[in-house]
Design an enzyme around this catalytic site. Structure first.
Site, PDB file in Angstrom:
ATOM      1  N   SER A 143     -25.989 -50.332  28.635  1.00 17.24           N
ATOM      2  CA  SER A 143     -25.167 -49.725  29.679  1.00 17.24           C
ATOM      3  C   SER A 143     -25.353 -48.219  29.626  1.00 17.24           C
ATOM      4  CB  SER A 143     -23.692 -50.079  29.444  1.00 17.24           C
ATOM      5  OG  SER A 143     -22.826 -49.288  30.234  1.00 17.24           O
ATOM      6  N   TYR A 156     -15.479 -50.938  24.044  1.00 13.54           N
ATOM      7  CA  TYR A 156     -16.741 -51.301  24.689  1.00 13.54           C
ATOM      8  C   TYR A 156     -17.770 -50.187  24.501  1.00 13.54           C
ATOM      9  CZ  TYR A 156     -19.973 -52.609  28.456  1.00 13.54           C
ATOM     10  OH  TYR A 156     -21.091 -52.941  29.178  1.00 13.54           O
ATOM     11  N   LYS A 160     -21.470 -50.370  22.668  1.00 12.59           N
ATOM     12  CA  LYS A 160     -22.738 -50.063  23.332  1.00 12.59           C
ATOM     13  C   LYS A 160     -23.479 -48.928  22.631  1.00 12.59           C
ATOM     14  CE  LYS A 160     -22.746 -53.194  26.498  1.00 12.59           C
ATOM     15  NZ  LYS A 160     -23.698 -54.316  26.390  1.00 12.59           N
ATOM     16  N   THR A 193     -19.363 -58.135  38.128  1.00 10.74           N
ATOM     17  CA  THR A 193     -19.341 -59.358  37.329  1.00 10.74           C
ATOM     18  C   THR A 193     -17.897 -59.830  37.154  1.00 10.74           C
ATOM     19  OG1 THR A 193     -19.065 -58.320  35.151  1.00 10.74           O
ATOM     20  CG2 THR A 193     -21.311 -58.430  36.052  1.00 10.74           C
TER      21      THR A 193
END
Length: 341
Positions: A143, A156, A160, A193
């Site tokens: 990402s 998150y 990442k 998503t």
């Protein structure tokens, strides 16, 4: 060398929804044998049906990526059913949308175990099978947030960033060994998503991706290209990814202040959402007897499947050659003009 595309063996984690689901479909469309790893049995059944319908072969393996033993067993099942794994795609993740002060230690640990260590365990399982053959490709779906942290997504973003460092270090080791195995990373933009429908959120309004928003099919095309061209260390998808990474490299402090002002409101919207909807942090939202969320989320009316920047990322060598030719032509024209004078 990988096997012919018609017999390509692919493992996709997080395959029950979102980018993983779209990626499984894309590989299936060219006849691949696809092992689908995820927790949600309803989502896995839907993904398997998609793969078979599109001309591939499917093996659904319920797997919690936070459990290395389950990941190892899933890899063994994939090879027992389909043969040697050619491509392993790590996609699975979970998250919590909340200020850092509102996330518990247990929740933080869970996000890290799935979203970071799940990639590590998947890579371990893949390498254990690829090393004896000295062949294979591992694609890490990343990402823009692997480089640039944003508010409300500390767990998150931390995962990442960790994947980014892990993959760079692993790539160096493989290069040192002169290994035939390749690992590459695809840095994604905001994608439509189901995560925004099933993520654990403590925000006052429903969570949304920060626009511009792209459809998962675009992300899947980028993953396939990376799997076919794994010599590149990474690919950037979407103009927003390019803009974010450039801005972070040039003026990170200024970007901190900008995100402090805009990052909270940009990740929330006013759409209707059931506050009692299932979340997938501890249990799959698409579990047995549950809802199959498929690949796309709730933002199709605001998302796109086009990205000129993706094409540019995949053809930077051609663009560099064209630019170089243009500079040479311009230089020659300038010299001729000076001679005329």
């Amino acid at each position: 060398m990988s096997t012919p595309q018609s017999a390509q063996v692919v493992v996709v984690t997080g395959a029950s929804g979102g980018i993983g689901r779209a990626t499984a479909r894309a590989f299936a469309a060219r006849g691949a044998k696809v092992a689908l790893l995820a927790r949600g049995e309803a989502g896995l059944a839907g993904a398997a049906a998609d793969v078979e319908r599109l001309g591939g072969q499917a093996l659904a393996v319920p797997t919690d990526m936070a459990d290395p033993d389950q990941v190892e067993r899933a890899a063994s099942q994939a090879e027992a059913a389909f043969g040697p794994i050619d491509v392993w795609v790590n996609v699975a993740f979970t998250s919590v949308f909340a200020p850092f002060s509102e996330i518990t230690a247990a929740e933080y640990k869970r996000v890290t175990e799935v979203s970071y260590l799940g990639y590590v365990y998947g890579t371990m399982a893949a390498l254990a099978r690829m090393r004896p053959r000295d062949a294979g490709t591992i694609v890490q779906v990343g990402s823009a947030l692997a480089y640039r942290g944003i508010p409300l997504q500390t767990a998150y973003c931390g995962s990442k960033h960790a994947i980014q460092g892990f993959n760079e270090a692993l790539r160096c080791e493989l290069l040192h060994e002169r290994s035939g195995i390749r690992t590459t990373m695809v840095q994604m933009p905001a994608v439509d998503t189901p995560q925004f429908d099933w993520v654990l959120s403590r925000l006052p309004e429903p969570a949304q991706p920060v626009p511009p928003i792209y459809e998962p099919e675009l992300a899947a095309r980028a993953v396939l290209y990376a799997a076919d061209h794994p010599g590149r260390r990474e690919y950037w998808v979407g103009g927003s990814t390019l803009g974010t990474l450039v801005a972070n490299a040039v003026a990170p402090g200024l970007l901190d202040r900008y995100l402090a002002r805009t990052g909270f409101s940009a990740q929330q919207d006013d759409r209707l959402q059931d506050r009692d909807h299932p979340t997938n942090l501890w249990k799959p939202a698409d579990g047995r007897g549950g809802h199959d969320y498929t690949a796309r989320g709730s933002f199709q009316d605001r998302s796109t499947t086009r990205s000129p920047q993706l094409w540019a990322s995949q053809h930077h060598g051609l663009l560099a050659a064209v630019a170089g030719a243009g500079l040479l032509a311009g230089g020659a024209a300038l010299l001729r003009a000076r001679r005329v004078r």
